[in-house]
Scaffold this motif. Structure first.
Motif, PDB file in Angstrom:
ATOM      1  N   TYR A 120      15.687  96.443   0.607  1.00 36.52           N
ATOM      2  CA  TYR A 120      16.440  95.913   1.742  1.00 36.52           C
ATOM      3  C   TYR A 120      17.533  96.871   2.147  1.00 36.52           C
ATOM      4  CZ  TYR A 120      14.015  91.652   0.528  1.00 36.52           C
ATOM      5  OH  TYR A 120      13.038  90.736   0.254  1.00 36.52           O
ATOM      6  N   VAL A 122      21.054  97.703   3.861  1.00 34.67           N
ATOM      7  CA  VAL A 122      22.343  97.071   4.131  1.00 34.67           C
ATOM      8  C   VAL A 122      23.268  98.129   4.742  1.00 34.67           C
ATOM      9  CG1 VAL A 122      22.081  95.370   2.285  1.00 34.67           C
ATOM     10  CG2 VAL A 122      23.219  97.539   1.797  1.00 34.67           C
ATOM     11  N   ASP A 124      26.555  98.495   3.960  1.00 32.12           N
ATOM     12  CA  ASP A 124      27.498  98.997   2.955  1.00 32.12           C
ATOM     13  C   ASP A 124      26.987  98.597   1.569  1.00 32.12           C
ATOM     14  OD1 ASP A 124      29.683  99.133   1.077  1.00 32.12           O
ATOM     15  OD2 ASP A 124      31.071  99.210   2.770  1.00 32.12           O
ATOM     16  N   LEU A 125      26.403  99.539   0.860  1.00 37.20           N
ATOM     17  CA  LEU A 125      25.800  99.243  -0.440  1.00 37.20           C
ATOM     18  C   LEU A 125      26.826  98.707  -1.436  1.00 37.20           C
ATOM     19  CD1 LEU A 125      23.328  99.251  -2.312  1.00 37.20           C
ATOM     20  CD2 LEU A 125      23.914 101.615  -2.903  1.00 37.20           C
ATOM     21  N   GLN A 127      29.699  97.193  -1.009  1.00 37.08           N
ATOM     22  CA  GLN A 127      30.144  95.846  -0.646  1.00 37.08           C
ATOM     23  C   GLN A 127      29.055  94.823  -0.965  1.00 37.08           C
ATOM     24  OE1 GLN A 127      30.715  95.196   3.574  1.00 37.08           O
ATOM     25  NE2 GLN A 127      32.276  93.645   3.186  1.00 37.08           N
ATOM     26  N   THR A 128      27.807  95.155  -0.668  1.00 36.57           N
ATOM     27  CA  THR A 128      26.693  94.242  -0.945  1.00 36.57           C
ATOM     28  C   THR A 128      26.536  94.027  -2.447  1.00 36.57           C
ATOM     29  OG1 THR A 128      25.580  94.904   1.091  1.00 36.57           O
ATOM     30  CG2 THR A 128      24.216  93.863  -0.619  1.00 36.57           C
ATOM     31  N   LYS A 131      29.140  91.602  -3.627  1.00 36.14           N
ATOM     32  CA  LYS A 131      28.779  90.227  -3.258  1.00 36.14           C
ATOM     33  C   LYS A 131      27.668  89.709  -4.171  1.00 36.14           C
ATOM     34  CE  LYS A 131      29.891  90.307   1.667  1.00 36.14           C
ATOM     35  NZ  LYS A 131      29.321  90.230   3.023  1.00 36.14           N
ATOM     36  N   ALA A 132      26.700  90.567  -4.461  1.00 40.23           N
ATOM     37  CA  ALA A 132      25.587  90.159  -5.327  1.00 40.23           C
ATOM     38  C   ALA A 132      26.100  89.808  -6.726  1.00 40.23           C
ATOM     39  CB  ALA A 132      24.538  91.269  -5.396  1.00 40.23           C
ATOM     40  N   ILE A 164      18.062  97.692  -3.241  1.00 39.14           N
ATOM     41  CA  ILE A 164      18.958  97.558  -2.086  1.00 39.14           C
ATOM     42  C   ILE A 164      19.478  98.953  -1.778  1.00 39.14           C
ATOM     43  CG2 ILE A 164      21.068  96.513  -1.188  1.00 39.14           C
ATOM     44  CD1 ILE A 164      20.658  94.229  -3.201  1.00 39.14           C
ATOM     45  N   ASP A 166      21.440 101.697   1.421  1.00 37.78           N
ATOM     46  CA  ASP A 166      21.969 101.957   2.742  1.00 37.78           C
ATOM     47  C   ASP A 166      21.306 103.250   3.221  1.00 37.78           C
ATOM     48  OD1 ASP A 166      23.310 104.015   1.369  1.00 37.78           O
ATOM     49  OD2 ASP A 166      25.251 103.024   1.486  1.00 37.78           O
TER      50      ASP A 166
END
Length: 170
Positions: A120, A122, A124-125, A127-128, A131-132, A164, A166
């Motif tokens: 996937y 994203v 901003d890696l 930041q993601t 969140k994860a 994941i 970017d």
């Protein structure tokens, strides 16, 4: 080759087909399109296949998906798949409905490589990933900073493992 004969349910007609190298793909036709917002990026299938099946897989898969090869790097940096100091063949393809990254290997990959089946994009890696982690996910590998993209492999609660990244499909 058809693995699961076509069948219908209340919203679609489905089947599972297999390509050379043992790659299974579920395919379906929606009867009624869901009302969802358009995705801002296209997910990627991540496929791991042995070298002896790569060319047959490409011919079959590209014919089936009406796809095209974006890049075919026969000397990709092995650090991308947890094997620094080695190289591997990395093929990126796009089609009208999905992008696909093919990792051609000898099958000797460190965990978690080969367990991820989706990728996937994203914006901003880092930041993601934060969140994860807050949501209970575990970063199994990375982040790896490549020339065109940075990536990590994440395991979500329930066991789903994804890559994941970017950057762009290369």
């Amino acid at each position: 080759m058809t693995v699961v004969a076509p069948y219908s349910n209340s919203v679609s007609r489905n089947t599972v087909v297999q390509f050379p190298g043992g790659v299974n793909l579920g395919a379906w036709r929606q009867f009624t399109m869901p009302v969802n917002p358009k995705l801002s990026t296209i997910p990627e299938n991540r496929v791991y296949i042995p070298a002896e099946a790569a060319d047959a897989f490409l011919r079959s898969y590209l014919g089936y998906t009406s796809g095209r090869v974006i890049s075919d790097n026969r000397h990709a940096d092995g650090a991308q798949i947890g094997t620094p100091g080695r190289t591997f063949r990395r093929i990126s393809m796009t089609s009208p409905f999905i992008n696909t990254v093919v990792i051609v290997s000898d099958g000797h990959l460190p965990y978690p490589f080969g367990w991820d089946q989706e990728g996937y994009t994203v914006t901003d890696l880092n930041q993601t990933l934060a969140k994860a982690r807050t949501a209970g996910a575990t970063v199994l590998w990375g982040p790896y900073a490549g020339r065109d993209r940075s990536s990590a492999i994440v395991k979500f609660p329930g066991g789903h493992i994804v890559e994941i990244h970017d950057g762009r499909l290369t």
